[in-house]
Design an enzyme around this catalytic site. Structure first.
Site, mmCIF file in Angstrom:
data_model
loop_
_atom_site.group_PDB
_atom_site.id
_atom_site.type_symbol
_atom_site.label_atom_id
_atom_site.label_comp_id
_atom_site.label_asym_id
_atom_site.label_seq_id
_atom_site.Cartn_x
_atom_site.Cartn_y
_atom_site.Cartn_z
ATOM 1 N N TYR A 56 11.539 -9.669 10.524
ATOM 2 C CA TYR A 56 11.541 -9.841 9.087
ATOM 3 C C TYR A 56 10.500 -10.810 8.578
ATOM 4 O O TYR A 56 10.794 -11.993 9.208
ATOM 5 C CB TYR A 56 12.809 -9.891 8.492
ATOM 6 N N SER A 57 9.511 -10.733 7.481
ATOM 7 C CA SER A 57 8.763 -11.903 7.123
ATOM 8 C C SER A 57 9.594 -12.821 6.483
ATOM 9 O O SER A 57 10.672 -12.479 5.671
ATOM 10 C CB SER A 57 7.728 -11.065 6.167
ATOM 11 N N CYS A 67 -1.032 -7.971 3.184
ATOM 12 C CA CYS A 67 0.106 -7.622 4.046
ATOM 13 C C CYS A 67 0.829 -6.385 3.424
ATOM 14 O O CYS A 67 0.731 -6.591 1.947
ATOM 15 C CB CYS A 67 1.276 -8.840 3.999
HETATM 16 P P1 NAP Z 1 5.716 1.153 -1.220
HETATM 17 O O1 NAP Z 1 6.761 0.360 -2.302
HETATM 18 O O2 NAP Z 1 6.245 2.520 -0.666
HETATM 19 O O3 NAP Z 1 4.180 0.999 -1.698
HETATM 20 C C1 NAP Z 1 3.592 0.199 -2.327
HETATM 21 C C2 NAP Z 1 2.292 0.529 -2.962
HETATM 22 O O4 NAP Z 1 1.212 0.741 -1.979
HETATM 23 C C3 NAP Z 1 2.492 1.647 -3.535
HETATM 24 O O5 NAP Z 1 1.969 1.562 -4.980
HETATM 25 C C4 NAP Z 1 1.904 2.776 -2.878
HETATM 26 O O6 NAP Z 1 1.393 3.960 -3.702
HETATM 27 C C5 NAP Z 1 0.629 1.796 -2.337
HETATM 28 N N1 NAP Z 1 -0.084 2.759 -1.212
HETATM 29 C C6 NAP Z 1 0.204 3.593 -0.619
HETATM 30 N N2 NAP Z 1 -0.832 4.023 -0.007
HETATM 31 C C7 NAP Z 1 -1.582 3.143 -0.188
HETATM 32 C C8 NAP Z 1 -3.350 3.162 0.345
HETATM 33 N N3 NAP Z 1 -3.602 4.006 1.204
HETATM 34 N N4 NAP Z 1 -3.989 2.010 -0.066
HETATM 35 C C9 NAP Z 1 -3.297 1.175 -0.980
HETATM 36 N N5 NAP Z 1 -2.013 1.170 -1.451
HETATM 37 C C10 NAP Z 1 -1.455 2.329 -0.961
HETATM 38 O O7 NAP Z 1 5.688 0.022 0.019
HETATM 39 P P2 NAP Z 1 6.748 -0.232 1.191
HETATM 40 O O8 NAP Z 1 7.796 1.010 1.246
HETATM 41 O O9 NAP Z 1 7.644 -1.497 0.397
HETATM 42 O O10 NAP Z 1 6.073 -0.650 2.309
HETATM 43 C C11 NAP Z 1 5.486 -1.756 2.550
HETATM 44 C C12 NAP Z 1 4.805 -2.103 4.146
HETATM 45 O O11 NAP Z 1 4.655 -3.407 4.296
HETATM 46 C C13 NAP Z 1 5.798 -1.485 5.154
HETATM 47 O O12 NAP Z 1 4.824 -0.704 5.760
HETATM 48 C C14 NAP Z 1 6.211 -2.663 5.762
HETATM 49 O O13 NAP Z 1 6.386 -2.552 7.147
HETATM 50 C C15 NAP Z 1 5.003 -3.775 5.608
HETATM 51 N N6 NAP Z 1 5.317 -4.995 5.823
HETATM 52 C C16 NAP Z 1 4.702 -5.714 6.607
HETATM 53 C C17 NAP Z 1 5.226 -7.098 6.893
HETATM 54 C C18 NAP Z 1 4.364 -7.706 7.817
HETATM 55 O O14 NAP Z 1 3.747 -7.436 8.716
HETATM 56 N N7 NAP Z 1 4.808 -9.022 8.047
HETATM 57 C C19 NAP Z 1 6.003 -7.613 5.875
HETATM 58 C C20 NAP Z 1 6.576 -6.927 4.952
HETATM 59 C C21 NAP Z 1 6.261 -5.387 4.894
HETATM 60 P P3 NAP Z 1 2.079 5.464 -3.714
HETATM 61 O O15 NAP Z 1 3.328 5.466 -2.780
HETATM 62 O O16 NAP Z 1 2.291 5.528 -5.196
HETATM 63 O O17 NAP Z 1 0.821 6.216 -3.439
#
Ligand code: NAP
Length: 317
Positions: free
Chosen positions: A80-81, A260
Site C-alpha cells: 500500500y502506498s 500514479c
Molecule cells: P478510479 O477511481 O476507477 O478511476 C480514476 C479515474 O481514472 C477515473 O476518472 C477513470 O475514468 C480514469 N481513467 C480510466 N481509464 C483511464 C485512462 N485510460 N486514462 C486516463 N484516465 C483513465 O481509480 P481507482 O479504482 O482508484 O484505481 C487507481 C489505480 O491506481 C489502481 O489500479 C491502483 O492499483 C493504482 N494505484 C497504484 C499505486 C502505486 O503504484 N503505488 C498506489 C495507489 C493506487 P472512468 O472510469 O470514468 O473512465
C-alpha cells in the site's frame, strides 16, 4: 539531472511482519457519493517497531492479511502506498497512513485451472480486511518498499507535475505534505497536481489540496472529472492547458513528472509528451520505436519500447 536519496528498504520482511495498531479509519469520499467504490484513509501506529520514522513519500509498506489462501498457504503480503509525510500523521513518524479501496468484483478466471464459468462475488482479501479494520485492531505490517518513486534530495531545485487517477493520489498526499508542511518551511517550487476521478465526490483529499491552493501561490490543483458534464481524463486536461500551464514546467530543466494510478493514463501521457517534442526529456525510446510517428504508437509498442527517464517517475497498474 535530479539526485534522489537513498532510503531504507525492507527493514521488516513480509515473513516476519511486526504488529501495528489501527488508530484511524475514515472515508475518503465526500457526501453525495455517486460511484460504486469505497475508499478509506487508514492510519496505523508503528511506534516501537523498526518502521518508526523510516518511511518516505513515494514508498509503500506491506500489510499481511490474516488467514490462508485457497491453497491453504498463509496470505501473501500486499503493498500500500504511503499517504503520510516522513514525519507521519503524528509529527513523529510513529503513525503511517494509506488509502485503500475495497476490491468488490465478479470473479473472473485469472489462471489455468480456474473455473471459467464462475461469476460469483469476489471480495479482495486485503483491501476489505484493512477497510473493515477498526480503531484498536492489530495488523501485521512490513516494509518499507520502493526506491525509485521519490522526491529529489533538493526539493527546491525542481518543479513538479503530479498526475494521479483514483487511489493513485496516495503518494501525492504524502509528497505535497512533505513539500508544503515541512518543518523547514514550504517549498519555493512550482507544484501542479492533476487528479482524475469519476465524479467530484471521488476527489480524494480534496479539502487538503484546496487548502494548499488557497494558501500557497506555487501550488496548483487541477481536477479531471471523467463522468461529469465535461468528461475529461488527466492527459486530456494536461493537453487542454498545455501552452499556458504545463509546457512551461515540463519543458524547463527543473521539471519532474510523477504519475500514479491507472495504466491508461500513462499511455495518454506518453503520446502527449511525444507529440509535444518532449520524448527525449522524459522517456527512453528503444530503437524499435525510434522514427515511428507518435500517431502510430499503440499500447503494446509503448509498453515494450518506452521506459521513463530519470525525470519521470511512474507507478501504474
Ligand atoms: P478510479 O477511481 O476507477 O478511476 C480514476 C479515474 O481514472 C477515473 O476518472 C477513470 O475514468 C480514469 N481513467 C480510466 N481509464 C483511464 C485512462 N485510460 N486514462 C486516463 N484516465 C483513465 O481509480 P481507482 O479504482 O482508484 O484505481 C487507481 C489505480 O491506481 C489502481 O489500479 C491502483 O492499483 C493504482 N494505484 C497504484 C499505486 C502505486 O503504484 N503505488 C498506489 C495507489 C493506487 P472512468 O472510469 O470514468 O473512465
Amino acid at each position: 539531472m535530479p539526485e534522489f536519496p537513498e532510503v531504507p528498504m525492507n527493514l521488516v520482511k513480509p515473513k516476519e511482519p511486526v504488529i501495528g495498531k489501527v488508530v484511524g479509519s475514515e472515508t475518503c469520499l465526500k457526501g453525495g457519493r455517486k460511484s460504486a467504490g469505497f475508499v478509506r484513509h487508514v492510519a496505523i501506529d508503528v511506534s516501537g517497531t523498526p518502521l518508526e520514522g523510516q518511511l518516505y513519500p513515494g514508498q509503500s509498506f506491506g500489510i499481511v492479511p490474516p488467514g490462508e489462501d485457497e491453497n491453504g498457504k498463509p496470505h501473501k503480503v500486499r503493498l500500500y502506498s504511503l499517504a503520510s509525510p516522513s514525519w507521519g500523521e503524528d509529527g513523529e513518524g510513529k503513525v503511517i497512513s494509506t488509502t485503500p479501496k475495497r476490491v468488490i468484483d465478479e470473479f473472473t478466471s485469472q489462471k489455468d485451472g480456474d473455473d471459467e464459468s464462475c461469476h460469483e462475488l469476489f471480495l479482495g482479501v486485503c483491501s476489505n480486511y484493512i477497510c473493515d479494520a477498526k480503531v484498536g485492531d492489530e495488523v501485521q505490517v512490513c516494509g518499507p518498499n520502493g526506491k525509485r518513486f521519490l522526491l529529489p534530495v533538493d526539493r527546491n531545485a525542481h518543479d513538479y507535475v503530479f498526475m494521479a487517477t483514483g487511489t493513485g493520489i496516495a503518494p501525492f498526499r504524502s509528497m505535497c505534505m512533505e513539500l508544503f508542511d515541512h518543518p523547514d518551511g514550504p517549498t519555493s517550487s512550482q507544484v501542479h497536481l492533476v487528479m482524475g476521478s469519476p465524479y467530484e465526490s471521488d476527489l480524494l483529499y480534496d479539502d487538503l489540496f484546496r487548502g494548499y491552493a488557497e494558501k500557497h501561490d506555487n501550488f496548483h490543483y487541477h481536477t479531471a472529472i471523467s463522468r461529469g458534464a465535461n468528461k475529461q481524463y488527466v492527459h486530456g486536461l494536461v493537453e487542454s492547458q498545455w501552452e499556458d500551464v504545463f509546457n512551461p514546467v515540463l519543458s524547463s530543466e527543473r521539471g519532474l513528472l510523477y504519475m500514479c494510478g491507472l495504466i491508461g493514463m500513462q499511455f495518454g501521457v506518453y503520446q502527449l509528451l511525444g507529440e509535444r517534442g518532449l520524448s527525449d526529456d522524459y522517456m527512453e525510446i528503444k530503437d524499435e520505436l525510434q522514427g515511428v510517428p507518435v500517431s502510430d504508437w499503440d499500447r503494446e509498442t509503448m509498453r515494450r519500447y518506452i521506459r521513463p527517464s530519470e525525470r519521470m517517475m511512474v507507478e501504474v497498474y
